[in-house]
Design a protein around this motif. Structure first.
Motif, PDB file in Angstrom:
ATOM      1  N   PRO B 103       0.815  -1.215   0.000  1.00  0.00           N
ATOM      2  CA  PRO B 103       0.000   0.000   0.000  1.00  0.00           C
ATOM      3  C   PRO B 103       0.848   1.264   0.000  1.00  0.00           C
ATOM      4  O   PRO B 103       0.425   2.293  -0.499  1.00  0.00           O
ATOM      5  CB  PRO B 103      -0.818  -0.113   1.283  1.00  0.00           C
ATOM      6  CG  PRO B 103      -0.078  -1.065   2.135  1.00  0.00           C
ATOM      7  CD  PRO B 103       0.678  -1.979   1.236  1.00  0.00           C
ATOM      8  N   TYR B 104       2.066   1.183   0.556  1.00  0.00           N
ATOM      9  CA  TYR B 104       2.854   2.409   0.644  1.00  0.00           C
ATOM     10  C   TYR B 104       3.297   2.857  -0.738  1.00  0.00           C
ATOM     11  O   TYR B 104       3.339   4.031  -1.053  1.00  0.00           O
ATOM     12  CB  TYR B 104       4.070   2.195   1.546  1.00  0.00           C
ATOM     13  CG  TYR B 104       4.700   3.506   1.952  1.00  0.00           C
ATOM     14  CD1 TYR B 104       3.933   4.473   2.585  1.00  0.00           C
ATOM     15  CD2 TYR B 104       6.037   3.772   1.700  1.00  0.00           C
ATOM     16  CE1 TYR B 104       4.479   5.678   2.955  1.00  0.00           C
ATOM     17  CE2 TYR B 104       6.597   4.980   2.069  1.00  0.00           C
ATOM     18  CZ  TYR B 104       5.814   5.929   2.697  1.00  0.00           C
ATOM     19  OH  TYR B 104       6.360   7.127   3.054  1.00  0.00           O
ATOM     20  N   ALA B 105       3.612   1.875  -1.601  1.00  0.00           N
ATOM     21  CA  ALA B 105       4.059   2.220  -2.937  1.00  0.00           C
ATOM     22  C   ALA B 105       2.894   2.693  -3.804  1.00  0.00           C
ATOM     23  O   ALA B 105       3.100   3.351  -4.809  1.00  0.00           O
ATOM     24  CB  ALA B 105       4.726   1.006  -3.591  1.00  0.00           C
ATOM     25  N   SER B 106       1.660   2.363  -3.406  1.00  0.00           N
ATOM     26  CA  SER B 106       0.541   2.716  -4.275  1.00  0.00           C
ATOM     27  C   SER B 106      -0.253   3.919  -3.768  1.00  0.00           C
ATOM     28  O   SER B 106      -1.243   4.304  -4.350  1.00  0.00           O
ATOM     29  CB  SER B 106      -0.386   1.513  -4.454  1.00  0.00           C
ATOM     30  OG  SER B 106      -0.854   1.067  -3.217  1.00  0.00           O
ATOM     31  N   GLN B 163      -2.819  -0.474   4.497  1.00  0.00           N
ATOM     32  CA  GLN B 163      -3.582  -1.414   3.683  1.00  0.00           C
ATOM     33  C   GLN B 163      -5.071  -1.119   3.829  1.00  0.00           C
ATOM     34  O   GLN B 163      -5.822  -1.248   2.877  1.00  0.00           O
ATOM     35  CB  GLN B 163      -3.240  -2.856   4.078  1.00  0.00           C
ATOM     36  CG  GLN B 163      -3.695  -3.910   3.090  1.00  0.00           C
ATOM     37  CD  GLN B 163      -3.158  -3.715   1.683  1.00  0.00           C
ATOM     38  OE1 GLN B 163      -3.476  -2.742   1.001  1.00  0.00           O
ATOM     39  NE2 GLN B 163      -2.335  -4.634   1.219  1.00  0.00           N
ATOM     40  N   ARG B 164      -5.495  -0.663   5.012  1.00  0.00           N
ATOM     41  CA  ARG B 164      -6.894  -0.277   5.189  1.00  0.00           C
ATOM     42  C   ARG B 164      -7.235   0.903   4.276  1.00  0.00           C
ATOM     43  O   ARG B 164      -8.311   0.966   3.692  1.00  0.00           O
ATOM     44  CB  ARG B 164      -7.173   0.111   6.648  1.00  0.00           C
ATOM     45  CG  ARG B 164      -7.184  -1.084   7.579  1.00  0.00           C
ATOM     46  CD  ARG B 164      -7.313  -0.656   9.026  1.00  0.00           C
ATOM     47  NE  ARG B 164      -7.009  -1.776   9.907  1.00  0.00           N
ATOM     48  CZ  ARG B 164      -7.920  -2.613  10.390  1.00  0.00           C
ATOM     49  NH1 ARG B 164      -9.196  -2.431  10.116  1.00  0.00           N
ATOM     50  NH2 ARG B 164      -7.571  -3.614  11.162  1.00  0.00           N
ATOM     51  N   ILE B 165      -6.289   1.851   4.149  1.00  0.00           N
ATOM     52  CA  ILE B 165      -6.514   2.992   3.250  1.00  0.00           C
ATOM     53  C   ILE B 165      -6.599   2.505   1.804  1.00  0.00           C
ATOM     54  O   ILE B 165      -7.463   2.936   1.035  1.00  0.00           O
ATOM     55  CB  ILE B 165      -5.387   4.036   3.392  1.00  0.00           C
ATOM     56  CG1 ILE B 165      -5.345   4.561   4.825  1.00  0.00           C
ATOM     57  CG2 ILE B 165      -5.583   5.182   2.412  1.00  0.00           C
ATOM     58  CD1 ILE B 165      -4.109   5.353   5.145  1.00  0.00           C
ATOM     59  N   GLY B 166      -5.722   1.555   1.452  1.00  0.00           N
ATOM     60  CA  GLY B 166      -5.749   0.988   0.101  1.00  0.00           C
ATOM     61  C   GLY B 166      -7.102   0.344  -0.192  1.00  0.00           C
ATOM     62  O   GLY B 166      -7.640   0.472  -1.297  1.00  0.00           O
ATOM     63  N   ILE B 167      -7.660  -0.322   0.813  1.00  0.00           N
ATOM     64  CA  ILE B 167      -8.971  -0.956   0.638  1.00  0.00           C
ATOM     65  C   ILE B 167     -10.056   0.115   0.515  1.00  0.00           C
ATOM     66  O   ILE B 167     -10.934   0.028  -0.344  1.00  0.00           O
ATOM     67  CB  ILE B 167      -9.257  -1.911   1.818  1.00  0.00           C
ATOM     68  CG1 ILE B 167      -8.270  -3.084   1.789  1.00  0.00           C
ATOM     69  CG2 ILE B 167     -10.685  -2.437   1.763  1.00  0.00           C
ATOM     70  CD1 ILE B 167      -8.284  -3.938   3.036  1.00  0.00           C
ATOM     71  N   ALA B 168      -9.953   1.152   1.352  1.00  0.00           N
ATOM     72  CA  ALA B 168     -10.941   2.233   1.299  1.00  0.00           C
ATOM     73  C   ALA B 168     -10.941   2.890  -0.079  1.00  0.00           C
ATOM     74  O   ALA B 168     -11.989   3.172  -0.659  1.00  0.00           O
ATOM     75  CB  ALA B 168     -10.628   3.278   2.380  1.00  0.00           C
ATOM     76  N   ILE B 195      -6.527  -7.827   8.687  1.00  0.00           N
ATOM     77  CA  ILE B 195      -6.921  -7.442   7.327  1.00  0.00           C
ATOM     78  C   ILE B 195      -7.776  -8.540   6.687  1.00  0.00           C
ATOM     79  O   ILE B 195      -8.761  -8.255   6.002  1.00  0.00           O
ATOM     80  CB  ILE B 195      -5.671  -7.125   6.469  1.00  0.00           C
ATOM     81  CG1 ILE B 195      -4.908  -5.922   7.054  1.00  0.00           C
ATOM     82  CG2 ILE B 195      -6.049  -6.852   5.018  1.00  0.00           C
ATOM     83  CD1 ILE B 195      -5.630  -4.594   6.960  1.00  0.00           C
ATOM     84  N   ILE B 196      -7.420  -9.814   6.939  1.00  0.00           N
ATOM     85  CA  ILE B 196      -8.238 -10.907   6.387  1.00  0.00           C
ATOM     86  C   ILE B 196      -9.655 -10.832   6.961  1.00  0.00           C
ATOM     87  O   ILE B 196     -10.647 -10.921   6.234  1.00  0.00           O
ATOM     88  CB  ILE B 196      -7.594 -12.280   6.718  1.00  0.00           C
ATOM     89  CG1 ILE B 196      -6.304 -12.457   5.916  1.00  0.00           C
ATOM     90  CG2 ILE B 196      -8.550 -13.424   6.401  1.00  0.00           C
ATOM     91  CD1 ILE B 196      -5.511 -13.688   6.283  1.00  0.00           C
ATOM     92  N   ASN B 197      -9.753 -10.610   8.271  1.00  0.00           N
ATOM     93  CA  ASN B 197     -11.078 -10.475   8.890  1.00  0.00           C
ATOM     94  C   ASN B 197     -11.845  -9.314   8.284  1.00  0.00           C
ATOM     95  O   ASN B 197     -13.032  -9.413   7.998  1.00  0.00           O
ATOM     96  CB  ASN B 197     -10.947 -10.288  10.402  1.00  0.00           C
ATOM     97  CG  ASN B 197     -10.539 -11.573  11.108  1.00  0.00           C
ATOM     98  OD1 ASN B 197     -10.680 -12.662  10.553  1.00  0.00           O
ATOM     99  ND2 ASN B 197     -10.034 -11.450  12.315  1.00  0.00           N
ATOM    100  N   LEU B 198     -11.138  -8.191   8.081  1.00  0.00           N
ATOM    101  CA  LEU B 198     -11.781  -6.999   7.516  1.00  0.00           C
ATOM    102  C   LEU B 198     -12.305  -7.287   6.109  1.00  0.00           C
ATOM    103  O   LEU B 198     -13.448  -6.945   5.775  1.00  0.00           O
ATOM    104  CB  LEU B 198     -10.783  -5.840   7.485  1.00  0.00           C
ATOM    105  CG  LEU B 198     -11.251  -4.580   6.764  1.00  0.00           C
ATOM    106  CD1 LEU B 198     -12.340  -3.881   7.551  1.00  0.00           C
ATOM    107  CD2 LEU B 198     -10.102  -3.612   6.519  1.00  0.00           C
ATOM    108  N   LEU B 199     -11.478  -7.936   5.286  1.00  0.00           N
ATOM    109  CA  LEU B 199     -11.893  -8.230   3.911  1.00  0.00           C
ATOM    110  C   LEU B 199     -13.119  -9.136   3.893  1.00  0.00           C
ATOM    111  O   LEU B 199     -14.046  -8.933   3.097  1.00  0.00           O
ATOM    112  CB  LEU B 199     -10.742  -8.886   3.137  1.00  0.00           C
ATOM    113  CG  LEU B 199      -9.600  -7.949   2.719  1.00  0.00           C
ATOM    114  CD1 LEU B 199      -8.408  -8.739   2.213  1.00  0.00           C
ATOM    115  CD2 LEU B 199     -10.070  -6.970   1.657  1.00  0.00           C
TER     116      LEU B 199
END
Lengths: 303, 320
Positions: B103-106, B163-168, B195-199
């Motif tokens: 997520p940091y690179a994206s 990664q949460r921001i990437g998902i948002a 993150i797996i639980n969140l997804l």
């Protein structure tokens, strides 16, 4: 009971900020590795596993410094040794494999020459003889066509091959202790399985002890006889691998094991929700107050 | 049964490689993806597994419209998503979005989270500031962040939060399909579980369909409904997650599963043993056992996916 090969006693390590402020990063880390034993250190990023290994290698860079404690290697304190002597020990008696082989290899020199350097520096051999030994070392880590591969530069090799070169280099002088810091994290699963098998077999055959650092509990379980769990600079639990996985005693270890999606854990009725460590541990600051260090068996942890 | 949300039919992607030679005479074609077909139903999680270079990312890029397929069709709700007659980027963005590995690179380091999340909304014609604010706030809550954190920059977050921001950001346009490219492999064990639980929670709550690309089979087993195993551009085995993990048939699938560093398997090797070799239909054989790489510059050996149980198919060639 045999004497431990590596005996780390009450190691404290910290960052000095200014004159007086001191941030402790390792708090009284104590563990022993027996000759020929594979010891695993697990923990999350920032738990202090890598700086522990750097301290053993004598590679700590400035603001980081050992504040107290001892690192005994074959009974001698490494911390009080002069730099010259450490340089002779590193690569020779204690060797290390890093996570990212591309950054650890010199891109301007062939891999054969980089391995040969070990024999020249530590065993005083001639370059001609050393390069012949380097080809042999590549063959030992099962690189196909070792004489042709020895003339390759690191960028001409795949990640798995590069990691084999690193292993060949680390084991060149038959060290007593091999430190492997996340050696397979950057690799594909099948390549990872091959590299792990290689490390396991070569070290068992030569009687090399291994300090294996990883955040992957599965990798640790497949290679180590004894495991230490680190959290926030403390060794919170230590036990034989099987005992640790079957009967984790520390709340953090239980959280870590519950967070792992395991093969066969899902049934037709549905999946178990993975454990969120923060949901079972209300206050993380109390975690380091309790520690469970299981005593070694009478066989002294020998394989 | 409802119609599939996404239909991929006989997808081929080939890349021209100049093989040296004077005036580029040695031009060859690299066969990256060779005839992949699958359907994705609404609310389903389909995993594509395989090693680096097997074509799983190329397949995903084709679905996102970032890689034009050489042959084959990709249909979303019956409408073509690639090739002639395909909708533009703007329509596609509302249908399919992607969550990246790192997520940091994206994430743009010079944009605060709010700017990153508002940009797609503005581009898609939502101009009312109150609506933008409302949607960002709701989305941040959905992924477990607080609305106050919207004013921070990517470097101020931990890996899991990024990664949460990437998902948002992937979900802000309310797509129906989300491509997850190794969504948790860069994360620590405990964060990975969160993150797996969140997804899984988001999938249930928003009715999302996932296409997950991964080589971590323990995560795949935990999350997916169906699994495609790819080997050098071809699907060698496909089936429901139980079929793939309980009765893996193709030698390559077995090799992949055996390679997972699983604590239970490492400590109890007997339990990890597989069922005996499957009996293959007469006149059929495996094309390869998945241990040696085929020549990627040649079209593959003719073979077909043969159904060995309902929904469980394995790639076999005829012995003739």
């Amino acid at each position: 009971m045999t004497a431990p090969l590596l005996d780390i006693r009450n190691l404290r390590l910290g960052v000095a900020l200014g004159r007086s402020v001191h941030h402790p990063l390792l708090k009284d880390v104590t563990f022993q590795i027996m000759p020929g034993e594979a010891y695993g250190l697990v923990g999350e990023s920032g738990s202090g596993k890598s700086i522990t290994s750097l301290a053993v290698m004598g590679l700590l860079k400035k603001p980081l410094a050992v504040t107290s404690g001892e690192i005994l290697f074959k009974g001698q304190n490494l911390l009080s040794r002069p730099k010259r002597e450490m340089r002779r020990l590193r690569g020779n008696r204690i060797a290390m494999i890093f996570q990212e082989p591309m950054t650890a290899l010199n891109p301007l020199s062939t891999v054969g020459r980089q391995i040969a350097e070990m024999f020249v520096l530590h065993q005083g051999r001639s370059w001609g003889e050393a390069e012949r030994l380097a080809v042999e070392a590549l063959g030992n880590v099962r690189v196909p066509n070792p004489d042709r591969r020895a003339k390759n530069y690191p960028h001409q090799m795949s990640g798995g091959l590069r990691q084999r070169v690193m292993i060949a280099m680390a084991l060149a002088c038959n060290p007593d202790l091999l430190i492997a810091d996340e050696p397979t994290t950057a690799l594909d699963v099948t390549v990872q399985a091959e590299v792990l098998r290689l490390i396991k077999e070569l070290c068992a055959a030569r009687g090399t002890a291994v300090l294996f650092i990883s955040h992957d509990l599965g990798v640790i379980a497949s290679i180590c006889q004894r495991v230490g769990v680190m959290y926030a600079g403390c060794l919170v639990e230590e036990n034989e691998t099987r005992a640790l996985f079957e009967n984790p005693r520390h709340a953090y270890t239980r959280g870590l094991l519950g967070a792992l999606p395991r093969l066969g854990s899902r049934s037709a009725h549905g999946r178990q929700r993975l454990v969120d460590i923060d949901s079972i541990i209300a206050d993380r600051s109390t975690l380091t107050e309790t520690r469970f260090i299981a005593p070694r068996g009478p066989e002294g942890g020998q394989p | 049964m409802t119609a599939p949300l996404l239909q991929v039919d006989d997808l081929h992607v080939r890349f021209p490689i100049s093989g040296g030679g004077l005036f580029g005479t040695g031009r060859r074609m690299l066969h990256a993806v060779n005839g992949i077909s699958f359907d994705l139903a609404k609310g389903e999680c389909l995993s594509i597994v395989g090693e680096s270079g097997c074509g799983k990312s190329t397949t995903a890029l084709s679905i996102l419209g970032l890689q034009e397929p050489t042959e084959g069709t990709i249909r979303y709700r019956g409408q073509p998503l690639a090739g002639p007659g395909a909708p533009g980027r703007m329509q596609r963005a509302k249908a399919v979005q992607m969550v990246f590995q790192d997520p940091y690179a994206s994430l743009n380091p010079r944009q605060c989270v709010r700017t990153s999340l508002a940009a797609p909304l503005k581009l898609h014609g939502i101009t009312a500031a109150s609506e933008i604010e409302g949607r960002i706030e709701a989305m941040l809550k959905n992924v477990g962040l607080t609305p106050e954190q919207a004013r921070r920059y990517p470097h101020e977050f931990s890996g899991g939060q990024r990664q949460r921001i990437g998902i948002a950001r992937a979900l802000i346009l309310e797509p129906e399909i989300v491509v997850l490219d190794e969504p948790v492999s860069a994360l620590d064990v405990s964060i990975r579980a969160q993150i797996i639980n969140l997804l899984l929670d988001l999938q249930e709550k928003l009715g999302l369909s996932y296409i997950m690309i991964s080589h971590d089979l323990s995560v795949v087993e935990h999350m997916s409904d169906r699994v495609l195993v790819m080997f050098f551009g071809e699907v060698v085995e496909e089936g429901g997650w139980r079929q793939i993990f309980e009765t893996p048939t193709h030698p390559y699938t077995r090799r992949l599963i055996a390679a997972i560093p699983d604590p239970d398997a490492a400590l109890n090797p007997v339990a990890a043993a597989f069922a005996p070799d499957a009996t293959l239909p007469d006149g059929r054989r495996f094309v390869s056992d998945g241990s040696a790489a085929p020549d990627v510059f040649k079209p593959p050996v003719p073979s077909a996916l043969v159904e060995i149980a309902p929904g469980h198919r394995v790639r076999l060639a005829s012995t003739a």
